[in-house]
Design an enzyme around this catalytic site. Structure first.
Site, PDB file in Angstrom:
ATOM      1  N   LYS A   1       0.824  -1.217   0.000  1.00 55.38           N
ATOM      2  CA  LYS A   1       0.000   0.000   0.000  1.00 55.38           C
ATOM      3  C   LYS A   1       0.858   1.268   0.000  1.00 55.38           C
ATOM      4  O   LYS A   1       2.075   1.211   0.245  1.00 55.38           O
ATOM      5  CB  LYS A   1      -0.933  -0.044   1.216  1.00 55.38           C
ATOM      6  CG  LYS A   1      -1.970  -1.182   1.167  1.00 55.38           C
ATOM      7  CD  LYS A   1      -2.857  -1.144   2.417  1.00 55.38           C
ATOM      8  CE  LYS A   1      -3.922  -2.234   2.401  1.00 55.38           C
ATOM      9  NZ  LYS A   1      -4.776  -2.173   3.623  1.00 55.38           N
TER      10      LYS A   1
ATOM     11  N   TYR B   1     -12.393  -2.748  -3.253  1.00 54.73           N
ATOM     12  CA  TYR B   1     -12.869  -2.730  -1.860  1.00 54.73           C
ATOM     13  C   TYR B   1     -14.402  -2.685  -1.767  1.00 54.73           C
ATOM     14  O   TYR B   1     -14.941  -2.261  -0.742  1.00 54.73           O
ATOM     15  CB  TYR B   1     -12.248  -1.542  -1.116  1.00 54.73           C
ATOM     16  CG  TYR B   1     -10.830  -1.807  -0.627  1.00 54.73           C
ATOM     17  CD1 TYR B   1     -10.532  -2.910   0.169  1.00 54.73           C
ATOM     18  CD2 TYR B   1      -9.794  -0.922  -0.934  1.00 54.73           C
ATOM     19  CE1 TYR B   1      -9.240  -3.142   0.633  1.00 54.73           C
ATOM     20  CE2 TYR B   1      -8.488  -1.154  -0.474  1.00 54.73           C
ATOM     21  CZ  TYR B   1      -8.231  -2.258   0.317  1.00 54.73           C
ATOM     22  OH  TYR B   1      -6.956  -2.483   0.785  1.00 54.73           O
TER      23      TYR B   1
ATOM     24  N   PHE C   1     -15.303   3.568   7.495  1.00 55.27           N
ATOM     25  CA  PHE C   1     -13.936   3.852   7.047  1.00 55.27           C
ATOM     26  C   PHE C   1     -13.780   3.823   5.528  1.00 55.27           C
ATOM     27  O   PHE C   1     -12.698   4.066   5.004  1.00 55.27           O
ATOM     28  CB  PHE C   1     -12.963   2.851   7.687  1.00 55.27           C
ATOM     29  CG  PHE C   1     -13.224   1.405   7.348  1.00 55.27           C
ATOM     30  CD1 PHE C   1     -12.730   0.844   6.173  1.00 55.27           C
ATOM     31  CD2 PHE C   1     -13.978   0.592   8.206  1.00 55.27           C
ATOM     32  CE1 PHE C   1     -12.977  -0.487   5.852  1.00 55.27           C
ATOM     33  CE2 PHE C   1     -14.223  -0.742   7.893  1.00 55.27           C
ATOM     34  CZ  PHE C   1     -13.727  -1.271   6.705  1.00 55.27           C
TER      35      PHE C   1
ATOM     36  N   ARG D   1      -1.677 -14.206   4.309  1.00 55.41           N
ATOM     37  CA  ARG D   1      -2.433 -13.600   5.418  1.00 55.41           C
ATOM     38  C   ARG D   1      -1.662 -13.741   6.737  1.00 55.41           C
ATOM     39  O   ARG D   1      -1.612 -12.820   7.541  1.00 55.41           O
ATOM     40  CB  ARG D   1      -3.818 -14.247   5.560  1.00 55.41           C
ATOM     41  CG  ARG D   1      -4.749 -14.059   4.361  1.00 55.41           C
ATOM     42  CD  ARG D   1      -5.351 -12.688   4.229  1.00 55.41           C
ATOM     43  NE  ARG D   1      -6.141 -12.271   5.370  1.00 55.41           N
ATOM     44  CZ  ARG D   1      -6.854 -11.140   5.383  1.00 55.41           C
ATOM     45  NH1 ARG D   1      -6.877 -10.333   4.329  1.00 55.41           N
ATOM     46  NH2 ARG D   1      -7.532 -10.789   6.443  1.00 55.41           N
TER      47      ARG D   1
ATOM     48  N   THR E   1      -5.399  -7.527  10.790  1.00 55.18           N
ATOM     49  CA  THR E   1      -5.742  -6.222  10.218  1.00 55.18           C
ATOM     50  C   THR E   1      -5.345  -5.074  11.153  1.00 55.18           C
ATOM     51  O   THR E   1      -4.815  -4.057  10.709  1.00 55.18           O
ATOM     52  CB  THR E   1      -7.267  -6.169   9.940  1.00 55.18           C
ATOM     53  OG1 THR E   1      -7.631  -7.325   9.183  1.00 55.18           O
ATOM     54  CG2 THR E   1      -7.640  -4.916   9.173  1.00 55.18           C
TER      55      THR E   1
ATOM     56  N   ARG F   1       2.663  -6.507   9.676  1.00 53.41           N
ATOM     57  CA  ARG F   1       1.896  -5.436  10.326  1.00 53.41           C
ATOM     58  C   ARG F   1       2.339  -5.203  11.769  1.00 53.41           C
ATOM     59  O   ARG F   1       2.324  -4.066  12.246  1.00 53.41           O
ATOM     60  CB  ARG F   1       0.406  -5.756  10.247  1.00 53.41           C
ATOM     61  CG  ARG F   1      -0.167  -5.491   8.836  1.00 53.41           C
ATOM     62  CD  ARG F   1      -1.500  -6.142   8.648  1.00 53.41           C
ATOM     63  NE  ARG F   1      -2.214  -5.668   7.458  1.00 53.41           N
ATOM     64  CZ  ARG F   1      -3.340  -6.210   7.025  1.00 53.41           C
ATOM     65  NH1 ARG F   1      -3.901  -7.206   7.677  1.00 53.41           N
ATOM     66  NH2 ARG F   1      -3.930  -5.725   5.934  1.00 53.41           N
TER      67      ARG F   1
ATOM     68  N   ASN G   1      -2.016   0.182   7.319  1.00 51.50           N
ATOM     69  CA  ASN G   1      -1.495  -1.127   7.719  1.00 51.50           C
ATOM     70  C   ASN G   1      -0.684  -1.834   6.628  1.00 51.50           C
ATOM     71  O   ASN G   1      -0.544  -3.052   6.611  1.00 51.50           O
ATOM     72  CB  ASN G   1      -2.620  -2.014   8.274  1.00 51.50           C
ATOM     73  CG  ASN G   1      -3.705  -2.295   7.248  1.00 51.50           C
ATOM     74  OD1 ASN G   1      -3.614  -1.843   6.108  1.00 51.50           O
ATOM     75  ND2 ASN G   1      -4.711  -3.032   7.653  1.00 51.50           N
TER      76      ASN G   1
ATOM     77  N   HIS H   1      -1.994  -5.472   1.620  1.00 50.00           N
ATOM     78  CA  HIS H   1      -3.255  -6.171   1.378  1.00 50.00           C
ATOM     79  C   HIS H   1      -2.966  -7.579   0.886  1.00 50.00           C
ATOM     80  O   HIS H   1      -2.032  -7.785   0.110  1.00 50.00           O
ATOM     81  CB  HIS H   1      -4.083  -5.444   0.302  1.00 50.00           C
ATOM     82  CG  HIS H   1      -5.246  -6.258  -0.206  1.00 50.00           C
ATOM     83  ND1 HIS H   1      -6.464  -6.284   0.442  1.00 50.00           N
ATOM     84  CD2 HIS H   1      -5.356  -7.112  -1.259  1.00 50.00           C
ATOM     85  CE1 HIS H   1      -7.286  -7.112  -0.210  1.00 50.00           C
ATOM     86  NE2 HIS H   1      -6.634  -7.628  -1.245  1.00 50.00           N
TER      87      HIS H   1
ATOM     88  N   GLU I   1      -9.893 -10.540  -7.414  1.00 48.72           N
ATOM     89  CA  GLU I   1      -8.933  -9.438  -7.260  1.00 48.72           C
ATOM     90  C   GLU I   1      -7.799  -9.517  -8.286  1.00 48.72           C
ATOM     91  O   GLU I   1      -7.383  -8.493  -8.830  1.00 48.72           O
ATOM     92  CB  GLU I   1      -8.368  -9.436  -5.831  1.00 48.72           C
ATOM     93  CG  GLU I   1      -9.424  -9.060  -4.791  1.00 48.72           C
ATOM     94  CD  GLU I   1      -8.907  -9.074  -3.361  1.00 48.72           C
ATOM     95  OE1 GLU I   1      -9.660  -8.624  -2.477  1.00 48.72           O
ATOM     96  OE2 GLU I   1      -7.780  -9.536  -3.118  1.00 48.72           O
TER      97      GLU I   1
HETATM   98  P1  IDP Z   1      -7.667  -6.909   5.661  1.00 53.56           P
HETATM   99  O1  IDP Z   1      -6.880  -5.877   4.874  1.00 53.56           O
HETATM  100  O2  IDP Z   1      -6.859  -7.472   6.787  1.00 53.56           O
HETATM  101  O3  IDP Z   1      -8.303  -7.953   4.796  1.00 53.56           O
HETATM  102  P2  IDP Z   1     -10.342  -5.747   5.925  1.00 53.56           P
HETATM  103  O4  IDP Z   1     -11.246  -5.937   7.101  1.00 53.56           O
HETATM  104  O5  IDP Z   1     -10.687  -6.460   4.667  1.00 53.56           O
HETATM  105  O6  IDP Z   1      -8.851  -6.117   6.395  1.00 53.56           O
HETATM  106  O7  IDP Z   1     -10.258  -4.197   5.642  1.00 53.56           O
HETATM  107  C1  IDP Z   1      -9.648  -3.725   4.464  1.00 53.56           C
HETATM  108  C2  IDP Z   1      -8.786  -2.547   4.793  1.00 53.56           C
HETATM  109  O8  IDP Z   1      -9.607  -1.464   5.213  1.00 53.56           O
HETATM  110  C3  IDP Z   1      -7.796  -2.755   5.960  1.00 53.56           C
HETATM  111  O9  IDP Z   1      -6.614  -3.400   5.571  1.00 53.56           O
HETATM  112  C4  IDP Z   1      -7.569  -1.328   6.396  1.00 53.56           C
HETATM  113  O10 IDP Z   1      -6.639  -0.686   5.523  1.00 53.56           O
HETATM  114  C5  IDP Z   1      -8.931  -0.697   6.191  1.00 53.56           C
HETATM  115  N1  IDP Z   1      -9.733  -0.724   7.421  1.00 53.56           N
HETATM  116  C6  IDP Z   1     -10.431  -1.763   7.930  1.00 53.56           C
HETATM  117  N2  IDP Z   1     -11.042  -1.428   9.074  1.00 53.56           N
HETATM  118  C7  IDP Z   1     -10.742  -0.129   9.293  1.00 53.56           C
HETATM  119  C8  IDP Z   1     -11.061   0.803  10.332  1.00 53.56           C
HETATM  120  O11 IDP Z   1     -11.777   0.503  11.281  1.00 53.56           O
HETATM  121  N3  IDP Z   1     -10.528   2.051  10.196  1.00 53.56           N
HETATM  122  C9  IDP Z   1      -9.739   2.424   9.147  1.00 53.56           C
HETATM  123  N4  IDP Z   1      -9.410   1.587   8.166  1.00 53.56           N
HETATM  124  C10 IDP Z   1      -9.890   0.319   8.233  1.00 53.56           C
HETATM  125 MG    MG Z   2      -9.806  -7.858   3.364  1.00 52.05          MG
END
Ligand code: IDP
Ligand code: MG
Length: 150
Positions: free
Chosen positions: A9, A49, A57, A85, A91, A102, A112, A115, A126
């Protein structure tokens, strides 16, 4: 054999972590079969997304992922999806296990670093958003570079 999509990212690219993050996947033995530096436009970001549309968010996430260049890659290997993963970590960086990307480099969920596709169907969807099939390399059709010919 599985394939998965990884995105390094914008925060990771700007912090000079392309090599560090890529190395972790390479050292686990996953094969890079596609890789490029690109800017994700808003339309692509919203498709990628899409499952998060409507969440608080979401708009911030779109701004973040489109803000600066990313590196997208397709990794291949046994259980590649779960392997990536687990190498990324949870996350929320606070909850990520030490030794994961992370945990080692991130502090907030909104930045973070990386992805990775979360399941087989997601991975197929994807990968097709970011790569044409002819951009992906079949390594088994390549010659071993250590085979000196001269
Ligand atoms: P992942 O990336 O671990 O699969 P997801 O739940 O799919 O996590 O969320 C996608 C992305 O959205 C996260 O990697 C993060 O960048 C962002 N994200 C998820 N939850 C939040 C939040 O509560 N606040 C801000 N950004 C978030
Ligand atoms: Mg995800």
């Amino acid at each position: 054999m599985e394939r998965t999509l990884v995105i390094i990212k914008p925060d990771a690219v700007q912090r000079g972590l392309i090599g560090e993050i890529t190395t972790r996947f390479e050292r686990r033995g996953l094969k890079i079969i596609g890789m490029k530096l690109m800017l994700i436009d808003e339309k692509l970001a919203r498709r990628h997304y899409g499952v998060h549309e409507g969440k608080p968010f979401f708009e911030g996430l779109i701004r973040y992922i489109t803000s600066a260049p990313v590196v997208v890659m397709v990794l291949e290997g046994p259980n590649a999806i779960e392997m990536v993963r687990r190498t990324m970590g949870a996350t929320k960086p606070l909850e990520a296990n030490p030794g994961t990307i992370r945990a080692d480099y991130a502090v907030t969920i909104g930045r973070n670093l990386v992805h990775g596709s979360d399941g087989p169907e997601t991975a197929v969807r994807e990968i097709s958003l970011f790569f044409a099939e002819n951009e992906l390399i079949s390594w088994d059709r390549c010659t071993d570079a250590w085979t000196f010919e001269e």
